[in-house]
Motif scaffolding. Structure first.
Motif, mmCIF file in Angstrom:
data_model
loop_
_atom_site.group_PDB
_atom_site.id
_atom_site.type_symbol
_atom_site.label_atom_id
_atom_site.label_comp_id
_atom_site.label_asym_id
_atom_site.label_seq_id
_atom_site.Cartn_x
_atom_site.Cartn_y
_atom_site.Cartn_z
ATOM 1 N N MET A 1 54.606 47.877 38.493
ATOM 2 C CA MET A 1 53.189 48.052 38.847
ATOM 3 C C MET A 1 53.064 48.201 40.361
ATOM 4 S SD MET A 1 49.940 45.562 37.929
ATOM 5 C CE MET A 1 50.179 45.733 36.165
ATOM 6 N N ASN A 2 52.395 49.274 40.809
ATOM 7 C CA ASN A 2 52.271 49.473 42.252
ATOM 8 C C ASN A 2 51.212 48.520 42.837
ATOM 9 O OD1 ASN A 2 49.601 50.655 42.263
ATOM 10 N ND2 ASN A 2 50.517 52.570 41.520
ATOM 11 N N PRO A 3 51.179 48.374 44.183
ATOM 12 C CA PRO A 3 50.260 47.394 44.788
ATOM 13 C C PRO A 3 48.793 47.594 44.424
ATOM 14 C CG PRO A 3 51.881 48.116 46.390
ATOM 15 C CD PRO A 3 52.068 48.985 45.181
ATOM 16 N N LEU A 4 48.338 48.845 44.315
ATOM 17 C CA LEU A 4 46.938 49.073 43.981
ATOM 18 C C LEU A 4 46.635 48.700 42.529
ATOM 19 C CD1 LEU A 4 46.004 52.390 45.833
ATOM 20 C CD2 LEU A 4 45.639 50.021 46.541
ATOM 21 N N ASP A 5 47.588 48.934 41.643
ATOM 22 C CA ASP A 5 47.400 48.508 40.258
ATOM 23 C C ASP A 5 47.306 46.987 40.175
ATOM 24 O OD1 ASP A 5 47.343 51.059 39.223
ATOM 25 O OD2 ASP A 5 49.504 51.115 38.827
ATOM 26 N N THR A 6 48.123 46.318 40.980
ATOM 27 C CA THR A 6 48.082 44.853 41.018
ATOM 28 C C THR A 6 46.734 44.368 41.540
ATOM 29 O OG1 THR A 6 50.479 44.747 41.388
ATOM 30 C CG2 THR A 6 49.188 42.791 41.965
ATOM 31 N N LEU A 7 46.247 45.011 42.592
ATOM 32 C CA LEU A 7 44.942 44.635 43.145
ATOM 33 C C LEU A 7 43.818 44.903 42.147
ATOM 34 C CD1 LEU A 7 45.333 45.907 46.813
ATOM 35 C CD2 LEU A 7 44.969 43.536 46.110
ATOM 36 N N ARG A 8 43.929 45.984 41.428
ATOM 37 C CA ARG A 8 42.911 46.315 40.428
ATOM 38 C C ARG A 8 42.861 45.232 39.344
ATOM 39 N NH1 ARG A 8 44.560 50.904 39.742
ATOM 40 N NH2 ARG A 8 43.095 52.091 41.022
ATOM 41 N N GLN A 9 44.021 44.774 38.930
ATOM 42 C CA GLN A 9 44.069 43.731 37.922
ATOM 43 C C GLN A 9 43.501 42.422 38.462
ATOM 44 O OE1 GLN A 9 44.849 43.978 34.676
ATOM 45 N NE2 GLN A 9 44.213 41.828 34.526
ATOM 46 N N ARG A 10 43.847 42.097 39.702
ATOM 47 C CA ARG A 10 43.314 40.872 40.311
ATOM 48 C C ARG A 10 41.801 40.935 40.458
ATOM 49 N NH1 ARG A 10 46.504 39.918 45.716
ATOM 50 N NH2 ARG A 10 44.917 38.295 45.952
ATOM 51 N N PHE A 11 41.305 42.125 40.817
ATOM 52 C CA PHE A 11 39.859 42.285 40.938
ATOM 53 C C PHE A 11 39.168 42.000 39.610
ATOM 54 C CE2 PHE A 11 36.208 45.133 40.281
ATOM 55 C CZ PHE A 11 35.331 44.574 41.191
ATOM 56 N N LEU A 12 39.702 42.499 38.530
ATOM 57 C CA LEU A 12 39.098 42.275 37.218
ATOM 58 C C LEU A 12 39.079 40.791 36.865
ATOM 59 C CD1 LEU A 12 40.640 45.269 35.227
ATOM 60 C CD2 LEU A 12 38.296 45.040 36.084
ATOM 61 N N GLU A 13 40.059 40.056 37.370
ATOM 62 C CA GLU A 13 40.138 38.621 37.071
ATOM 63 C C GLU A 13 39.116 37.805 37.846
ATOM 64 O OE1 GLU A 13 44.167 37.738 37.976
ATOM 65 O OE2 GLU A 13 44.982 38.787 36.212
ATOM 66 N N ILE A 14 38.747 38.271 39.045
ATOM 67 C CA ILE A 14 37.823 37.486 39.884
ATOM 68 C C ILE A 14 36.433 38.106 39.961
ATOM 69 C CG2 ILE A 14 39.748 36.665 41.298
ATOM 70 C CD1 ILE A 14 38.775 38.573 43.517
ATOM 71 N N ARG A 15 36.242 39.220 39.285
ATOM 72 C CA ARG A 15 35.047 40.035 39.456
ATOM 73 C C ARG A 15 33.740 39.272 39.239
ATOM 74 N NH1 ARG A 15 32.160 42.792 35.590
ATOM 75 N NH2 ARG A 15 30.879 44.524 36.385
#
Length: 241
Positions: free
Chosen positions: A1-15
């Motif tokens: 998973m590239n860094p932006l995909d990781t950030l996207r997933q983290r965003f969904l978790e804290i959104r």
């Protein structure tokens, strides 16, 4: 998973339920990604107005920290945005570059002037904010119609604030700003707007009408009427001099 995909997933978790430490960590890691793709990803996040409001404000502030590339990106996106509410957000972010190393404030001020004539309430609002930050004496004439006639009470109040902010930057503009503010109480019926008008007069003239310039609460009717009487006496004395 590239860094932006990781950030996207983290965003969904804290959104929707943002812990402050998670928000800070996410913002820091987001800014570490400085590619064009990361900039576009960050901008895309700002379209999600359903996220936690504190997180949204934080991401807006962090976008401004991206510097010249962010300012350029916002200007390029403004006309492409189909949503006036998003245009309003973009305009506010662009105006905030005044307090950073901005390079394109003239273009931003031009957008703000055009926004004053928008049929969209929020875009007019942000246009008034940005004109207050960036405008000059010539912009007073563009603000006055909104002070007198905007259908949205909050925008009439923001128009008074914009005149005050212009004078703070250019003291020589005070007489030109005070004239429409002198006339405005004669037709204004909203007590909150009237309070904003009187605060603007008080601050521009350097007088004490008994109103707080920092309070978000409307003044009592007693304080409002007392301030109005003081303002009218001040203008009467000036006219008689």
């Amino acid at each position: 998973m590239n860094p932006l995909d990781t950030l996207r997933q983290r965003f969904l978790e804290i959104r929707l339920d943002t812990d402050v430490s998670d928000m800070f960590d996410f913002g820091a890691d987001l800014l570490e990604q400085d590619s064009a793709e990361a900039l576009a990803f960050h901008y895309t996040l700002l379209h999600d107005t359903g996220m936690d409001s504190e997180l949204y404000d934080w991401l807006c502030r962090k976008f401004g920290e991206r510097g010249d590339e962010a300012e350029d990106h916002l200007l390029a996106q403004f006309d492409r945005e189909p949503d006036p509410a998003m245009q309003a957000t973009v305009l506010q972010l662009l105006g905030g570059f005044k307090y950073r190393k901005a390079r394109r404030l003239k273009e931003t001020a031009t957008l703000a002037r055009a926004a004053l004539a928008s049929p969209h309430d929020e875009l007019r609002c942000k246009g008034l904010w940005v004109i207050g930050w960036l405008g000059g004496t010539a912009d007073i004439a563009k603000v006055v119609p909104l002070l007198a006639h905007d259908a949205v009470a909050a925008n009439r109040r923001w128009a008074a604030s914009a005149l005050m902010q212009i004078v703070f930057s250019r003291r020589s503009a005070a007489p030109k700003a005070l004239e429409p503010l002198r006339q405005a109480p004669d037709t204004e019926t909203d007590p909150v707007v009237l309070g904003g008008i009187l605060v603007a007069v008080q601050e521009i003239a350097g007088k004490k009408f008994g109103l707080s310039s920092s309070s978000h609460e409307p003044p009592s009717e007693e304080k409002l009427q007392a301030a109005l009487a003081k303002a009218r006496r001040m203008f009467a004395r000036a006219a008689a001099a």
